[in-house]
Design an enzyme around this catalytic site. Structure first.
Site, PDB file in Angstrom:
ATOM      1  N   GLY A   1     -50.454  13.889  34.035  1.00 59.68           N
ATOM      2  CA  GLY A   1     -50.008  15.410  34.139  1.00 59.68           C
ATOM      3  C   GLY A   1     -48.821  15.466  33.510  1.00 59.68           C
ATOM      4  O   GLY A   1     -48.136  16.617  33.825  1.00 59.68           O
TER       5      GLY A   1
ATOM      6  N   LYS B   1     -44.479  13.133  37.233  1.00 62.51           N
ATOM      7  CA  LYS B   1     -43.318  13.808  37.406  1.00 62.51           C
ATOM      8  C   LYS B   1     -43.723  15.202  37.782  1.00 62.51           C
ATOM      9  O   LYS B   1     -44.439  15.785  36.857  1.00 62.51           O
ATOM     10  CB  LYS B   1     -42.481  13.872  35.959  1.00 62.51           C
TER      11      LYS B   1
ATOM     12  N   PHE C   1     -55.979  14.154  36.969  1.00 57.74           N
ATOM     13  CA  PHE C   1     -55.488  13.343  38.072  1.00 57.74           C
ATOM     14  C   PHE C   1     -56.100  13.398  39.413  1.00 57.74           C
ATOM     15  O   PHE C   1     -56.008  12.699  40.106  1.00 57.74           O
ATOM     16  CB  PHE C   1     -53.964  13.528  38.202  1.00 57.74           C
TER      17      PHE C   1
ATOM     18  N   HIS D   1     -45.203  17.945  44.090  1.00 63.55           N
ATOM     19  CA  HIS D   1     -44.800  18.999  44.707  1.00 63.55           C
ATOM     20  C   HIS D   1     -45.729  20.212  44.401  1.00 63.55           C
ATOM     21  O   HIS D   1     -45.186  21.236  45.089  1.00 63.55           O
ATOM     22  CB  HIS D   1     -43.289  19.263  44.368  1.00 63.55           C
TER      23      HIS D   1
END
Length: 342
Positions: free
Chosen positions: A177, A242, A228, A246
């Site tokens: 990602g 990274k 993903f 979130h």
């Protein structure tokens, strides 16, 4: 009495803070930092090249002066400060795209924060959309702005990762990602023995080839178009996530981490690095906690995601058979949680 007045002024500054986002975004949209990059200009000259109403542009310039982004000289010409230079599109550490994203697309979602808090749903879901990046598939302009903004934010974190984490024993690194590839490109430049794999959706992978070529690493980085949530390339020594987890709720984070766990296989030396802001167990009025809170509420309104504490990341990792080995402190409040098959 004076203490009360000071407190009131501080509160008014917080309430009025939204104007600074719009001033900066407007300046970038009108190319003011780029147009001032060659030499200082007075308001009439700048209005001519920017094709703006001169009296109104002058008012915007005065606002930029008050924010310390522009200086006003005695000859009435305006010039960029060191902070203002960061809003140029051609600057290495540019924040121009991020300023536009915050002032335009994120701005609209933030206006529904109270609704999101009441419902627990994102502004996109409340508006009939979905909590993913599907909207970028059919909007090239939005996709380009988003990925440029992520590149703006990633550069210093990528440099800190390359300098902090020992990749000496690794040979192949997968950036999951990773957008246009700023993170993996930085690692490849810093560690010449590494080869990389960049995995992302088509709206990122298409332009990524050009971006990686500009970074001088195109021959050392394989591009994989995919999600993903699907199977990931296996056999690498290190996997990077990274600012991915979130974006999502716990259920979908577990799905992503299960895919990572599958790619790591049973190799005890393989590593996963989860790179995120990590919330403190107990919040306080600190710059770090404000940055985490801002990002946390942004995730709520934009994607239905959230920022997490270290204990929460450890619980997610444990749930899919991964164990946290420790955490590497990076910059801007970011950490790299290192995990291995457990």
């Amino acid at each position: 009495m004076m203490e009360r007045i000071d407190t009131r002024e501080q509160m008014l500054d917080a309430i009025h803070a939204s104007w600074t986002t719009q001033v900066i975004a407007a300046a970038v949209a009108l190319r003011v930092p780029d147009l001032l990059s060659a030499a200082p200009l007075d308001a009439p000259a700048l209005a001519g090249v920017a094709r703006c109403h001169e009296p109104s542009l002058r008012r915007l310039l005065v606002a930029l002066v008050s924010l310390g982004l522009v200086t006003q000289r005695e000859d009435e010409r305006f010039a960029l400060t060191a902070s203002g230079v960061l809003l140029r599109n051609d600057e290495l550490d540019s924040l121009a795209a991020w300023a536009l994203l915050c002032g335009q697309r994120i701005w609209t979602a933030q206006g529904r924060l109270a609704e999101c808090v009441c419902s627990g749903a994102s502004a996109r879901t409340l508006g009939g959309g979905s909590d993913d990046f599907a909207h970028l598939d059919s909007d090239d302009e939005a996709a380009a702005l988003f990925h440029r903004a992520m590149t703006n934010l990633t550069r210093p974190i990528a440099e800190a990762l390359a300098a902090t984490v020992d990749f000496g024993a690794a040979r192949r690194v997968v950036d999951i990602g990773g957008g246009y590839g700023q993170l993996i490109a930085t690692l490849l430049r810093a560690h010449r023995h590494l080869r990389g794999v960049l995995v992302d959706l088509p709206h990122a992978i298409g332009p990524a080839a050009t971006w990686l070529a500009e970074q001088g690493v195109e021959g050392r980085c394989e591009l994989v178009s995919g999600s993903f949530f699907d199977a990931l390339p296996e056999g690498a020594d290190a996997y990077l996530l990274k600012s991915v987890l979130h974006d999502w709720d716990d259920e979908r984070c577990l799905q992503i981490l299960q895919r990572c766990r599958g790619a790591l296989g049973g190799r005890p030396q393989a590593r996963l690095f989860v790179i995120e802001r990590v919330a403190n167990e107990r919040a306080a009025a600190t710059p770090h906690d404000r940055a985490v809170a801002r990002s946390d509420l942004n995730m709520l309104v934009c994607l239905g995601g959230r920022e997490r504490r270290a204990s929460e990341y450890q619980a997610l990792l444990n749930a899919v058979g991964l164990r946290a080995l420790g955490s590497h402190t990076l910059v801007s409040g970011y950490s790299a949680i290192e995990a291995a098959p457990g």
